[in-house]
Write a protein that holds these residues in place. Structure first.
Motif, short mmCIF file in Angstrom:
data_model
loop_
_atom_site.label_atom_id
_atom_site.label_comp_id
_atom_site.label_asym_id
_atom_site.label_seq_id
_atom_site.Cartn_x
_atom_site.Cartn_y
_atom_site.Cartn_z
N TYR A 39 3.87 53.99 43.79
CA TYR A 39 3.48 53.66 42.90
C TYR A 39 4.27 54.09 41.74
O TYR A 39 4.39 53.81 40.55
CB TYR A 39 2.34 52.78 42.34
CG TYR A 39 2.13 51.45 42.64
CD1 TYR A 39 2.96 50.27 42.25
CD2 TYR A 39 1.13 50.71 43.96
CE1 TYR A 39 2.86 48.65 43.21
CE2 TYR A 39 0.71 49.56 43.98
CZ TYR A 39 1.12 49.20 43.71
OH TYR A 39 0.96 48.07 44.64
N ILE A 40 4.08 55.32 41.69
CA ILE A 40 4.53 56.19 40.69
C ILE A 40 5.35 56.14 40.26
O ILE A 40 6.52 56.29 40.10
CB ILE A 40 3.60 57.71 40.91
CG1 ILE A 40 1.61 57.52 40.51
CG2 ILE A 40 4.22 59.31 39.84
CD1 ILE A 40 1.30 58.96 41.36
N VAL A 41 6.52 56.88 42.50
CA VAL A 41 7.66 56.50 42.25
C VAL A 41 8.30 55.44 41.61
O VAL A 41 9.30 55.63 41.29
CB VAL A 41 8.13 56.82 43.59
CG1 VAL A 41 9.35 56.91 43.87
CG2 VAL A 41 7.81 58.15 43.64
N LEU A 42 7.88 54.09 42.02
CA LEU A 42 8.18 52.73 41.35
C LEU A 42 8.01 53.50 39.52
O LEU A 42 9.18 52.51 38.76
CB LEU A 42 7.33 51.84 41.82
CG LEU A 42 7.58 50.41 41.74
CD1 LEU A 42 9.18 49.68 41.67
CD2 LEU A 42 6.80 49.42 42.26
N GLY A 43 7.10 53.73 39.13
CA GLY A 43 7.39 53.40 37.96
C GLY A 43 8.77 54.27 37.59
O GLY A 43 8.69 54.41 36.06
N ILE A 44 8.74 55.39 37.90
CA ILE A 44 9.44 56.55 37.45
C ILE A 44 10.75 55.54 37.75
O ILE A 44 11.73 55.95 36.46
CB ILE A 44 9.48 58.23 38.67
CG1 ILE A 44 8.26 58.24 37.79
CG2 ILE A 44 11.06 58.69 38.67
CD1 ILE A 44 8.03 59.61 39.04
N VAL A 45 11.15 55.01 38.77
CA VAL A 45 12.62 54.38 39.16
C VAL A 45 12.68 52.82 37.61
O VAL A 45 13.61 53.14 37.42
CB VAL A 45 12.39 53.78 40.16
CG1 VAL A 45 14.00 52.88 40.60
CG2 VAL A 45 12.41 54.29 40.90
N ILE A 46 11.59 51.97 37.11
CA ILE A 46 11.57 51.07 36.69
C ILE A 46 12.22 51.93 35.22
O ILE A 46 13.24 50.85 34.31
CB ILE A 46 10.37 50.80 36.43
CG1 ILE A 46 9.91 49.93 37.32
CG2 ILE A 46 10.59 49.31 35.31
CD1 ILE A 46 8.90 49.34 37.18
N ILE A 47 11.65 53.02 35.11
CA ILE A 47 11.93 54.07 33.34
C ILE A 47 12.94 54.85 33.74
O ILE A 47 14.19 54.35 32.12
CB ILE A 47 10.95 55.16 33.17
CG1 ILE A 47 9.35 53.80 32.96
CG2 ILE A 47 11.50 55.61 32.37
CD1 ILE A 47 8.05 54.86 32.71
#
Length: 64
Positions: A13-21
């Motif tokens: 989820y943390i990596v996904l959040g970074i990818v979204i940003i």
């Protein structure tokens, strides 16, 4: 085993959040005004998952 899987999911989820940003993409292109809060919220949920898993791992270790 479930707690360790929860740790891995939290990291995901943390990596996904970074990818979204960074890419401003989540199934569709996002405006920056949507991408930043959504990415932050997803990363915050990842931190929560990791915190909850770590606390459960510590509690099960105390009872053994």
């Amino acid at each position: 085993m479930f707690n360790w899987l929860s740790l891995i999911t939290g990291l995901f989820y943390i990596v996904l959040g970074i990818v979204i940003i960074v890419y401003k993409f989540f199934f569709t292109l996002l405006e920056p005004a949507v991408a930043y809060p959504l990415g932050g919220l997803v990363m915050l949920y990842g931190v929560f998952r990791i915190w909850r898993a770590v606390s459960k791992i510590k509690n099960t270790g105390d009872h053994e």
